[in-house]
Design a protein around this motif. Structure first.
Motif, mmCIF file in Angstrom:
data_model
loop_
_atom_site.group_PDB
_atom_site.id
_atom_site.type_symbol
_atom_site.label_atom_id
_atom_site.label_comp_id
_atom_site.label_asym_id
_atom_site.label_seq_id
_atom_site.Cartn_x
_atom_site.Cartn_y
_atom_site.Cartn_z
ATOM 1 N N MET A 181 -18.374 20.392 24.928
ATOM 2 C CA MET A 181 -18.534 19.343 25.151
ATOM 3 C C MET A 181 -16.892 18.599 25.742
ATOM 4 N N ASN A 182 -15.853 18.262 26.109
ATOM 5 C CA ASN A 182 -15.002 17.437 25.826
ATOM 6 C C ASN A 182 -14.233 16.220 25.155
ATOM 7 N N SER A 183 -13.627 16.799 24.841
ATOM 8 C CA SER A 183 -13.759 14.985 23.883
ATOM 9 C C SER A 183 -12.812 13.645 25.177
ATOM 10 N N SER A 184 -12.307 14.918 26.386
ATOM 11 C CA SER A 184 -11.999 13.279 27.081
ATOM 12 C C SER A 184 -12.752 13.507 28.461
ATOM 13 N N ASP A 185 -13.933 13.952 28.449
ATOM 14 C CA ASP A 185 -15.317 13.246 29.218
ATOM 15 C C ASP A 185 -16.211 12.865 29.326
ATOM 16 N N PRO A 186 -16.129 11.668 30.207
ATOM 17 C CA PRO A 186 -16.090 10.634 30.244
ATOM 18 C C PRO A 186 -17.740 9.983 29.400
ATOM 19 N N ASN A 187 -18.606 11.249 29.944
ATOM 20 C CA ASN A 187 -19.957 11.081 29.364
ATOM 21 C C ASN A 187 -20.094 10.766 28.103
ATOM 22 N N HIS A 188 -19.109 11.828 27.530
ATOM 23 C CA HIS A 188 -18.578 12.099 25.918
ATOM 24 C C HIS A 188 -18.652 10.632 25.446
ATOM 25 N N ASP A 189 -17.406 10.063 25.606
ATOM 26 C CA ASP A 189 -17.178 8.209 25.334
ATOM 27 C C ASP A 189 -18.017 7.317 26.357
ATOM 28 N N ASP A 190 -17.806 7.582 27.018
ATOM 29 C CA ASP A 190 -19.639 6.160 26.791
ATOM 30 C C ASP A 190 -20.997 6.995 25.819
ATOM 31 N N GLU A 191 -21.011 7.725 25.534
ATOM 32 C CA GLU A 191 -22.250 7.949 24.232
ATOM 33 C C GLU A 191 -22.171 7.286 23.689
ATOM 34 N N ALA A 192 -20.304 7.653 23.132
ATOM 35 C CA ALA A 192 -19.540 6.791 21.523
ATOM 36 C C ALA A 192 -19.698 6.277 21.735
ATOM 37 N N ALA A 193 -19.613 5.090 22.452
ATOM 38 C CA ALA A 193 -19.564 3.695 22.641
ATOM 39 C C ALA A 193 -20.497 3.361 22.707
ATOM 40 N N LEU A 194 -21.564 3.442 22.995
ATOM 41 C CA LEU A 194 -22.978 3.096 23.016
ATOM 42 C C LEU A 194 -23.527 3.401 21.391
ATOM 43 N N ILE A 195 -22.912 4.234 20.713
ATOM 44 C CA ILE A 195 -23.774 4.826 19.738
ATOM 45 C C ILE A 195 -22.998 3.569 18.737
#
Length: 127
Positions: free
Chosen positions: A1-15
């Motif tokens: 998973m790439n750190s610039s992936d929007p889904n990863h950013d959304d998941e990190a913000a949610l966590i």
């Protein structure tokens, strides 16, 4: 998973948001939120979910109160315009059931008044 992936950013913000709820003390106590969630059949051992519901409820109530305040201000300014010759000594805002009912109606909540409520804000007050 790439750190610039929007889904990863959304998941990190949610966590991050959910973990911040552990340090947050909502205006609506956890016990009250748990009580009403339990009455509706919702059970969740995660306090963060309870606090998230309490936060959403707080926002909902604040929006209704703000809308009722705006309706109250509009109503009272209309009264002042109708009575231009009379000086208004008391500039208090008086929130009525009509103001609250109209604000609640905008959110799809219908309010029924009890018959014993005073329609006049000065009812029951000493002259």
């Amino acid at each position: 998973m790439n750190s610039s992936d929007p889904n990863h950013d959304d998941e990190a913000a949610l966590i991050e948001f959910l973990s911040s709820l552990m340090d947050y003390t909502p205006t609506i106590p956890d016990e009250l939120a748990e009580h009403y969630l339990g009455k509706s059949g919702f059970q969740c051992p995660d306090i963060r979910v309870t606090r998230l519901v309490a936060l959403a409820t707080q926002k909902f109530i604040a929006e209704i109160a703000n809308d009722a305040l705006q309706l109250c201000k509009a109503r009272q300014s209309a009264v002042v315009k109708d009575k231009r010759d009379k000086l208004q000594k008391d500039k208090r805002l008086i929130l009525t059931n009509d103001d609250l009912s109209k604000a609640l109606h905008e959110y799809g909540v219908n309010m029924k008044r009890q018959e014993y409520f005073a329609e006049n804000p000065s009812t029951g007050m000493e002259p």
